[in-house]
Design a protein around this motif. Structure first.
Motif, PDB file in Angstrom:
ATOM      1  N   THR A 188     -58.702  24.006 -73.418  1.00  0.00           N
ATOM      2  CA  THR A 188     -59.169  23.950 -72.033  1.00  0.00           C
ATOM      3  C   THR A 188     -58.508  22.850 -71.210  1.00  0.00           C
ATOM      4  O   THR A 188     -58.060  23.073 -70.105  1.00  0.00           O
ATOM      5  CB  THR A 188     -60.694  23.751 -71.980  1.00  0.00           C
ATOM      6  OG1 THR A 188     -61.049  22.602 -72.756  1.00  0.00           O
ATOM      7  CG2 THR A 188     -61.413  24.963 -72.511  1.00  0.00           C
ATOM      8  N   PRO A 221     -68.272  33.255 -70.763  1.00  0.00           N
ATOM      9  CA  PRO A 221     -68.889  32.227 -71.603  1.00  0.00           C
ATOM     10  C   PRO A 221     -69.176  32.746 -73.021  1.00  0.00           C
ATOM     11  O   PRO A 221     -70.042  33.590 -73.220  1.00  0.00           O
ATOM     12  CB  PRO A 221     -70.188  31.894 -70.861  1.00  0.00           C
ATOM     13  CG  PRO A 221     -70.464  33.081 -70.006  1.00  0.00           C
ATOM     14  CD  PRO A 221     -69.150  33.690 -69.666  1.00  0.00           C
ATOM     15  N   SER A 231     -58.800  34.705 -69.508  1.00  0.00           N
ATOM     16  CA  SER A 231     -60.118  34.090 -69.337  1.00  0.00           C
ATOM     17  C   SER A 231     -60.704  34.487 -67.999  1.00  0.00           C
ATOM     18  O   SER A 231     -59.967  34.713 -67.031  1.00  0.00           O
ATOM     19  CB  SER A 231     -59.999  32.560 -69.401  1.00  0.00           C
ATOM     20  OG  SER A 231     -61.219  31.941 -69.032  1.00  0.00           O
ATOM     21  N   PHE A 281     -66.061  26.133 -76.468  1.00  0.00           N
ATOM     22  CA  PHE A 281     -66.988  26.174 -75.336  1.00  0.00           C
ATOM     23  C   PHE A 281     -67.996  25.036 -75.418  1.00  0.00           C
ATOM     24  O   PHE A 281     -68.283  24.360 -74.422  1.00  0.00           O
ATOM     25  CB  PHE A 281     -67.719  27.525 -75.311  1.00  0.00           C
ATOM     26  CG  PHE A 281     -68.758  27.635 -74.224  1.00  0.00           C
ATOM     27  CD1 PHE A 281     -68.406  28.066 -72.954  1.00  0.00           C
ATOM     28  CD2 PHE A 281     -70.080  27.296 -74.464  1.00  0.00           C
ATOM     29  CE1 PHE A 281     -69.361  28.166 -71.945  1.00  0.00           C
ATOM     30  CE2 PHE A 281     -71.034  27.390 -73.470  1.00  0.00           C
ATOM     31  CZ  PHE A 281     -70.674  27.821 -72.211  1.00  0.00           C
ATOM     32  N   ARG A 282     -68.542  24.801 -76.605  1.00  0.00           N
ATOM     33  CA  ARG A 282     -69.590  23.788 -76.747  1.00  0.00           C
ATOM     34  C   ARG A 282     -69.071  22.378 -76.488  1.00  0.00           C
ATOM     35  O   ARG A 282     -69.836  21.496 -76.080  1.00  0.00           O
ATOM     36  CB  ARG A 282     -70.200  23.884 -78.145  1.00  0.00           C
ATOM     37  CG  ARG A 282     -70.986  25.179 -78.395  1.00  0.00           C
ATOM     38  CD  ARG A 282     -71.758  25.121 -79.698  1.00  0.00           C
ATOM     39  NE  ARG A 282     -72.359  26.403 -80.019  1.00  0.00           N
ATOM     40  CZ  ARG A 282     -71.831  27.285 -80.855  1.00  0.00           C
ATOM     41  NH1 ARG A 282     -70.683  27.013 -81.457  1.00  0.00           N
ATOM     42  NH2 ARG A 282     -72.436  28.429 -81.105  1.00  0.00           N
ATOM     43  N   ASN A 342     -69.377  22.273 -72.840  1.00  0.00           N
ATOM     44  CA  ASN A 342     -70.702  22.647 -72.337  1.00  0.00           C
ATOM     45  C   ASN A 342     -71.744  22.405 -73.430  1.00  0.00           C
ATOM     46  O   ASN A 342     -72.165  23.340 -74.115  1.00  0.00           O
ATOM     47  CB  ASN A 342     -70.718  24.126 -71.914  1.00  0.00           C
ATOM     48  CG  ASN A 342     -69.626  24.455 -70.924  1.00  0.00           C
ATOM     49  OD1 ASN A 342     -69.754  24.225 -69.739  1.00  0.00           O
ATOM     50  ND2 ASN A 342     -68.516  24.998 -71.420  1.00  0.00           N
ATOM     51  N   THR A 397     -74.847  23.894 -68.972  1.00  0.00           N
ATOM     52  CA  THR A 397     -75.004  25.060 -69.844  1.00  0.00           C
ATOM     53  C   THR A 397     -76.148  25.941 -69.363  1.00  0.00           C
ATOM     54  O   THR A 397     -76.052  27.179 -69.391  1.00  0.00           O
ATOM     55  CB  THR A 397     -75.243  24.617 -71.291  1.00  0.00           C
ATOM     56  OG1 THR A 397     -74.128  23.813 -71.726  1.00  0.00           O
ATOM     57  CG2 THR A 397     -75.368  25.819 -72.220  1.00  0.00           C
TER      58      THR A 397
END
Length: 243
Positions: A83, A175, A131, A181-182, A185, A192
């Protein structure tokens, strides 16, 4: 002596890449070659692992030569990603260089390396992992730019390679509950909770949700679908994505 057929999945040591690879291996019709920087924490008799830094052009070209000297690769999933969050004020050239190398440069080099085997077979499948952020997402300046670029690459490659029996499509996750991702977020954070509230189906996506979409594009039966983007996003693109 002909080389064994294989499917490359980059970034298959975990997350979405692992889910795609496990589904392909369960089908039993192909070997899977995982190209990743991190060694996988899982194994399968028909899984091969090649370690490489896909942000580096020389390393990517070297591993591509190594893999294609051992396997006839007719299916490729450019899945590896990162990211590098950043805003208009905080994004750096180093961040941009990193994600361009991983998302665009590696995809181009690996696709080029696989073309001889695909053309010889008169068959090929390329799936690029885009994405939902390609449509715009705050604090993802360089990430969204490269994912949008990958969609442009997908469409152009589809136009150029269709006559060779090669389809090129993109899957664009929204998502998805992965480690990646975590990291950005954290569970239970206000950000989240806002994301969950924006999802029409009221749940996070799973790597398996994305893998099923990728397998549709990888199927030999779906040769009339090319240059497309499939958003696997739980409805988060509704009212945003172009019709």
């Amino acid at each position: 002596m002909s080389l064994p057929n294989a499917t490359i999945v980059t970034g298959a040591s975990s997350g979405i890449g692992r889910a795609i690879s496990e589904m392909l291996l369960a089908d039993g019709t192909t070997r899977v070659v995982n190209i990743d920087y991190t060694e996988p924490g899982w194994s399968h008799p028909n899984l091969s692992f090649f370690q490489a830094d896909l942000t580096n052009a020389e390393a990517t070209s070297a591993v591509a030569r190594q893999v294609t000297s051992q396997f006839a690769v007719t299916r490729l999933v450019n899945n590896a990603g990162a990211t590098r969050p950043g805003t208009a004020d905080t994004a750096t050239v180093a961040d941009l260089d990193y994600v361009v190398g991983l998302h665009l440069q590696a995809a181009m080099l690996l696709t080029q390396a696989c073309l001889p085997a695909m053309r010889a077979a008169g068959f090929g499948r390329v799936v690029n992992m885009a994405s939902r952020a390609a449509l715009g997402k705050p604090e993802r300046v360089v990430y969204s730019a490269t994912k949008a670029g990958l969609i442009g690459m997908t469409r152009t490659l589809a136009m150029e390679l269709g006559g060779d029996g090669i389809t090129v499509n993109a899957v664009a996750p929204g998502p998805i509950a992965t480690e990646l991702f975590r990291k950005s977020n954290p569970e239970g954070s206000e950000q989240t909770r806002r994301i969950l509230a924006s999802i029409a189906v009221k749940r996070m996506g799973t790597p398996e949700d994305v893998a099923r979409a990728a397998l549709f594009f990888l199927s030999p039966d779906n040769g009339f679908v090319t240059g497309q983007v499939l958003y696997v996003c739980g409805g988060t693109t509704l009212g945003v994505a172009p019709v």
